[in-house]
Design a protein around this motif. Structure first.
Motif, short mmCIF file in Angstrom:
data_model
loop_
_atom_site.label_atom_id
_atom_site.label_comp_id
_atom_site.label_asym_id
_atom_site.label_seq_id
_atom_site.Cartn_x
_atom_site.Cartn_y
_atom_site.Cartn_z
N TYR A 1 4.87 6.04 6.47
CA TYR A 1 4.46 7.12 7.36
C TYR A 1 5.33 7.95 7.68
CZ TYR A 1 3.38 6.28 12.64
OH TYR A 1 3.19 6.95 13.61
N ILE A 2 6.52 8.50 7.54
CA ILE A 2 6.99 9.97 7.83
C ILE A 2 6.13 10.69 6.61
CG2 ILE A 2 8.91 10.84 7.66
CD1 ILE A 2 10.38 8.86 8.62
N ARG A 3 6.31 10.30 5.47
CA ARG A 3 5.66 10.99 5.09
C ARG A 3 3.95 11.40 4.62
NH1 ARG A 3 6.83 9.77 -1.34
NH2 ARG A 3 6.27 11.92 -1.72
N ILE A 4 3.06 10.83 5.06
CA ILE A 4 2.14 11.22 5.76
C ILE A 4 2.01 11.85 7.47
CG2 ILE A 4 -0.07 9.34 6.96
CD1 ILE A 4 0.14 8.84 3.43
N LEU B 1 -3.34 9.62 -0.21
CA LEU B 1 -3.07 9.02 1.07
C LEU B 1 -2.66 7.39 0.63
CD1 LEU B 1 -5.63 10.29 3.07
CD2 LEU B 1 -3.22 11.54 3.22
N SER B 2 -2.47 6.74 -0.59
CA SER B 2 -2.47 4.65 -0.90
C SER B 2 -2.93 5.18 -2.37
CB SER B 2 -3.38 4.72 0.17
OG SER B 2 -4.87 4.29 -0.12
N VAL B 3 -2.70 3.87 -2.93
CA VAL B 3 -2.43 3.05 -4.17
C VAL B 3 -3.47 1.80 -3.64
CG1 VAL B 3 -1.49 3.04 -6.43
CG2 VAL B 3 -0.88 5.27 -4.18
N SER B 4 -4.39 1.11 -4.39
CA SER B 4 -4.44 0.05 -4.69
C SER B 4 -3.63 -0.66 -5.11
CB SER B 4 -5.77 0.12 -4.45
OG SER B 4 -6.43 0.20 -6.17
N ASN C 1 -16.40 3.31 -10.37
CA ASN C 1 -14.93 3.39 -10.89
C ASN C 1 -14.19 4.80 -10.76
OD1 ASN C 1 -15.97 1.78 -13.01
ND2 ASN C 1 -16.27 3.36 -14.83
N GLY C 2 -12.39 4.55 -10.92
CA GLY C 2 -11.79 5.36 -10.23
C GLY C 2 -10.12 4.74 -10.71
N ILE C 3 -9.53 5.43 -9.74
CA ILE C 3 -8.15 5.14 -10.84
C ILE C 3 -7.62 4.32 -9.50
CG2 ILE C 3 -8.49 7.28 -11.63
CD1 ILE C 3 -6.11 8.71 -11.00
N GLY C 4 -7.84 4.49 -8.23
CA GLY C 4 -7.61 3.13 -7.89
C GLY C 4 -6.54 4.09 -6.42
N ILE C 5 -6.61 4.69 -6.07
CA ILE C 5 -5.90 5.95 -4.66
C ILE C 5 -6.94 6.17 -4.23
CG2 ILE C 5 -4.45 6.43 -6.56
CD1 ILE C 5 -5.22 9.90 -6.25
N GLY C 6 -6.56 6.36 -2.74
CA GLY C 6 -6.89 7.04 -1.58
C GLY C 6 -6.08 8.56 -1.69
#
Length: 345
Positions: A111-114, A148-151, A218-223
């Motif tokens: 949260y701090i890093r974001i 920003l995120s990793v599923s 298709n993707g690698i699953g990251i925001g």
């Protein structure tokens, strides 16, 4: 035998009576310490103060010596204890939020890093907007994409972290996040993919697989979101420390513009405000504006810029409830803020 039993009871009763105040005091002290120090699953949000941007921003290594100030305002967040909850219930312009409402699905560290990422992005956009409006040469250069995120089903879970920067895929580089997404979506489901990225200033590489995303692509699953840097002949340096978030974008833009242009828009005034700044110069809404109005009023500001929409309505309401004569000015773009300062003394 009965007399001895009664005697023991009397002795114990006398001992208990003698030490009951001591026991009560210890118990009360333990409860007081718990109320003050034991964290609960809530946060308390309150006015966090107003800060002169000249103290955190330097333009071309020169001291900003003009009278007046531009101020960005903050919301203070503390992890709640029982004592903090009591304070919040009893204090106006103070809210209680759950941990989930405050940090979302992120850990406290992420949260701090974001928020640090959002602060950096707002600074870069502010520099770009201010220099552009002042007719200066400036460019916003693409560096990669911020994670920003990793599923949970991503094969890069536990490898890529929040705020890492992906710089390439299969040794291909891109000029925007859209290009990267298009490239990855054309790869075969289940095929091996190698990602080049930086983490903590170090260049790294990791291999995983293409997965099917929730949207069917298709993707690698990251925001992700673009990571950019500013190039200009003007040297603009921020030193905001641990302050995070995007809401100071408008005020950063105004301060930089005032310093690099030939105008003196401040005219000796203390000017506060809030709002994100976008690439097209529009001002976006933010959270906690009632608390920011209070912070600005306490700092002695005479003008407060509020993003148009619900933010403006809430700011006017907060100013009335707090009892300040500070002028609340509605803005949709940074140009509207500049025009207001230019045309009003």
């Amino acid at each position: 035998m009965e007399d001895k039993k009664q005697s023991k009871i009397k002795v114990f009763g006398a001992w208990l009576n003698r030490f009951k105040w001591w026991i009560s005091g210890v118990t009360a002290s333990i409860l007081l310490l718990a109320a003050v120090f034991v964290p609960l699953p809530y946060y308390v949000e309150m006015p966090g103060g107003a800060f002169n941007i000249a103290q955190v921003l330097t333009v071309n290594d020169k001291e900003d010596s003009e009278s007046g100030s531009y101020e960005f305002v903050a919301v203070s967040q503390v992890r709640a204890t029982f004592a903090w909850l009591v304070y919040a219930w009893a204090t106006p312009f103070t809210d209680i939020t759950t941990v989930e409402e405050t940090t979302g699905d992120y850990s406290q560290e992420d949260y701090i890093r974001i928020n640090q990422f959002y602060m950096e992005t707002s600074q870069n956009t502010a520099i770009y907007q201010a220099l552009t409006l002042a007719g200066k040469t400036v460019s916003l250069d693409y560096q990669g994409v911020y994670v920003l995120s990793v599923s949970d089903d991503s094969t890069f879970k536990g490898v890529l972290n929040i705020a890492d920067t992906v710089t390439g895929v299969n040794s291909q580089t891109f000029s925007s996040s859209e290009e990267l997404i298009a490239f990855v979506s054309d790869l075969d489901l289940g095929s091996e993919v190698t990602v080049q990225y930086t983490s903590g200033g170090e260049s790294k590489e990791a291999t995983g697989k293409i997965i099917e995303l929730s949207n069917g692509k298709n993707g690698i699953g990251i925001g992700l979101v673009d990571h950019t840097s500013v190039s200009s002949d003007d040297k603009i340096t921020f030193h905001t420390g641990s302050v995070g978030g995007p809401s100071a974008g408008l005020m950063f833009t105004l301060d930089i513009y005032d310093q690099v242009s030939s105008e003196d828009l401040r005219k000796g005034r203390t000017i506060a405000g809030t709002g994100t700044i976008n690439m097209d110069g529009t001002v976006g809404e933010i959270g906690g504006i009632d608390k920011k109005v209070v912070s600005a009023a306490k700092s002695g500001a005479t003008i407060f810029f509020a993003p148009a929409g619900d933010n403006y309505k809430d700011a006017v309401k907060a100013a009335k409830e707090y009892g300040t004569d500070m002028k609340i000015v509605k803005v949709s773009t940074v140009q509207e803020a500049i025009d207001y300062l230019r045309n009003n003394d």
